[in-house]
Design a protein around this motif. Sequence first.
Motif, mmCIF file in Angstrom:
data_model
loop_
_atom_site.group_PDB
_atom_site.id
_atom_site.type_symbol
_atom_site.label_atom_id
_atom_site.label_comp_id
_atom_site.label_asym_id
_atom_site.label_seq_id
_atom_site.Cartn_x
_atom_site.Cartn_y
_atom_site.Cartn_z
ATOM 1 N N GLY A 175 0.818 -1.208 0.000
ATOM 2 C CA GLY A 175 0.000 0.000 0.000
ATOM 3 C C GLY A 175 0.850 1.256 0.000
ATOM 4 O O GLY A 175 0.564 2.222 -0.723
ATOM 5 N N ARG A 176 1.896 1.265 0.808
ATOM 6 C CA ARG A 176 2.792 2.420 0.840
ATOM 7 C C ARG A 176 3.518 2.613 -0.491
ATOM 8 O O ARG A 176 3.923 3.725 -0.827
ATOM 9 C CB ARG A 176 3.805 2.262 1.982
ATOM 10 C CG ARG A 176 3.221 2.573 3.354
ATOM 11 C CD ARG A 176 4.275 2.558 4.445
ATOM 12 N NE ARG A 176 4.641 1.204 4.852
ATOM 13 C CZ ARG A 176 3.930 0.479 5.687
ATOM 14 N NH1 ARG A 176 2.800 0.947 6.202
ATOM 15 N NH2 ARG A 176 4.330 -0.741 6.019
ATOM 16 N N ALA A 177 3.671 1.529 -1.235
ATOM 17 C CA ALA A 177 4.328 1.607 -2.540
ATOM 18 C C ALA A 177 3.408 2.143 -3.626
ATOM 19 O O ALA A 177 3.863 2.415 -4.738
ATOM 20 C CB ALA A 177 4.839 0.222 -2.938
ATOM 21 N N GLY A 178 2.115 2.279 -3.325
ATOM 22 C CA GLY A 178 1.180 2.835 -4.293
ATOM 23 C C GLY A 178 0.233 1.849 -4.937
ATOM 24 O O GLY A 178 -0.615 2.227 -5.740
ATOM 25 N N PHE A 179 0.362 0.549 -4.601
ATOM 26 C CA PHE A 179 -0.590 -0.426 -5.127
ATOM 27 C C PHE A 179 -1.931 -0.226 -4.419
ATOM 28 O O PHE A 179 -1.994 -0.177 -3.188
ATOM 29 C CB PHE A 179 -0.092 -1.845 -4.903
ATOM 30 C CG PHE A 179 1.024 -2.257 -5.828
ATOM 31 C CD1 PHE A 179 0.759 -2.651 -7.132
ATOM 32 C CD2 PHE A 179 2.345 -2.243 -5.396
ATOM 33 C CE1 PHE A 179 1.786 -3.035 -7.992
ATOM 34 C CE2 PHE A 179 3.379 -2.621 -6.241
ATOM 35 C CZ PHE A 179 3.095 -3.016 -7.553
ATOM 36 N N THR A 180 -3.004 -0.107 -5.203
ATOM 37 C CA THR A 180 -4.322 0.168 -4.622
ATOM 38 C C THR A 180 -5.251 -1.036 -4.647
ATOM 39 O O THR A 180 -6.225 -1.070 -3.895
ATOM 40 C CB THR A 180 -4.988 1.331 -5.368
ATOM 41 O OG1 THR A 180 -5.078 1.016 -6.765
ATOM 42 C CG2 THR A 180 -4.178 2.617 -5.191
ATOM 43 N N ARG A 181 -4.969 -2.006 -5.495
ATOM 44 C CA ARG A 181 -5.817 -3.188 -5.569
ATOM 45 C C ARG A 181 -5.367 -4.210 -4.522
ATOM 46 O O ARG A 181 -4.170 -4.378 -4.276
ATOM 47 C CB ARG A 181 -5.771 -3.792 -6.966
ATOM 48 C CG ARG A 181 -6.306 -2.831 -8.033
ATOM 49 C CD ARG A 181 -6.138 -3.372 -9.432
ATOM 50 N NE ARG A 181 -6.944 -4.570 -9.659
ATOM 51 C CZ ARG A 181 -7.002 -5.201 -10.831
ATOM 52 N NH1 ARG A 181 -6.298 -4.751 -11.865
ATOM 53 N NH2 ARG A 181 -7.744 -6.283 -10.969
ATOM 54 N N VAL A 182 -6.316 -4.871 -3.900
ATOM 55 C CA VAL A 182 -5.996 -5.839 -2.859
ATOM 56 C C VAL A 182 -5.277 -7.032 -3.469
ATOM 57 O O VAL A 182 -5.784 -7.661 -4.417
ATOM 58 C CB VAL A 182 -7.272 -6.319 -2.134
ATOM 59 C CG1 VAL A 182 -6.931 -7.378 -1.085
ATOM 60 C CG2 VAL A 182 -7.987 -5.143 -1.489
ATOM 61 N N PRO A 183 -4.079 -7.372 -2.984
ATOM 62 C CA PRO A 183 -3.345 -8.511 -3.552
ATOM 63 C C PRO A 183 -4.054 -9.838 -3.282
ATOM 64 O O PRO A 183 -4.788 -9.984 -2.302
ATOM 65 C CB PRO A 183 -1.992 -8.458 -2.813
ATOM 66 C CG PRO A 183 -1.902 -7.077 -2.251
ATOM 67 C CD PRO A 183 -3.310 -6.671 -1.956
#
Length: 272
Positions: free
Chosen positions: A192-200
Amino acid sequence: MHASSVDRRFAGSIPQMYEQYLVPLIFEPYAAELAERLQGRHLDQVLEVAAGTGVVTRRLAHCIPAACELVATDLNQPMLEQAAAVGVPRQVRWQQADAMALPFADASFDAVVCQFGVMFFPDKAQAFAQARRVLRPGGVLLFNVWDRIEHNEFADTVTQALGRRYPSEPPRFLARVPHGSHDIDALMGELGRAGFTRVPEVETVTARSRAPSPHIPAVAFCQGTPLRSEIEARDQGRLVAATDAAAQALAQRFGRGPIDGKIQAHVFTVHR
């Protein structure tokens, strides 16, 4: 949990020992599983980070389209040299690179793949942000991490044996680094902190580690990983004796002939 520079140093004879012993022992089953997750996807360029001696690279060679460009990177040049020496049955661009400062343009790849490398990144959010940066919209980040050491029986047995041998300063490399990033929620936070917004998507995958004798995993862990440096720092010239102690502990737990132990990892699929 951060890895020190010593924990991340795969040099000297370690790349050869790693490829000969550790790859067939624990890495091959997960390499196949990870690479197969890309089958059926439209892929023009694929990046592998922390490629090590190329076990996943060799699997990717069979799972991605023939026209797809495959770039395999690692921080440690000796590991890449070992990978290139083993060879891959297709064109591969081998390139030394730091996962936290990837030397590639934005939106360059359809997939970024990393097998058991995340645990060695001093700043995981930064490494994930770099993966996100070089991914095209709709691309995918695939990576795996080992579960806690108690679920990985050979590594746990070796660590316990060395703890008994050096009780005042037990060598904890295997627990600290390879098995030190098993917290799924913590990794979700870093993504999340890296900018990924979709739930892995996260799957826990259990497999079996098999060896013809207890000596093989003892050598694999004690001499084919940076655990070697920890042992030598405590007992210079006694690496073989420490390896023998680990082999004896494995024999006591699993038997003296062919042995079989549980291994377990978490596999992440993260869409851009």
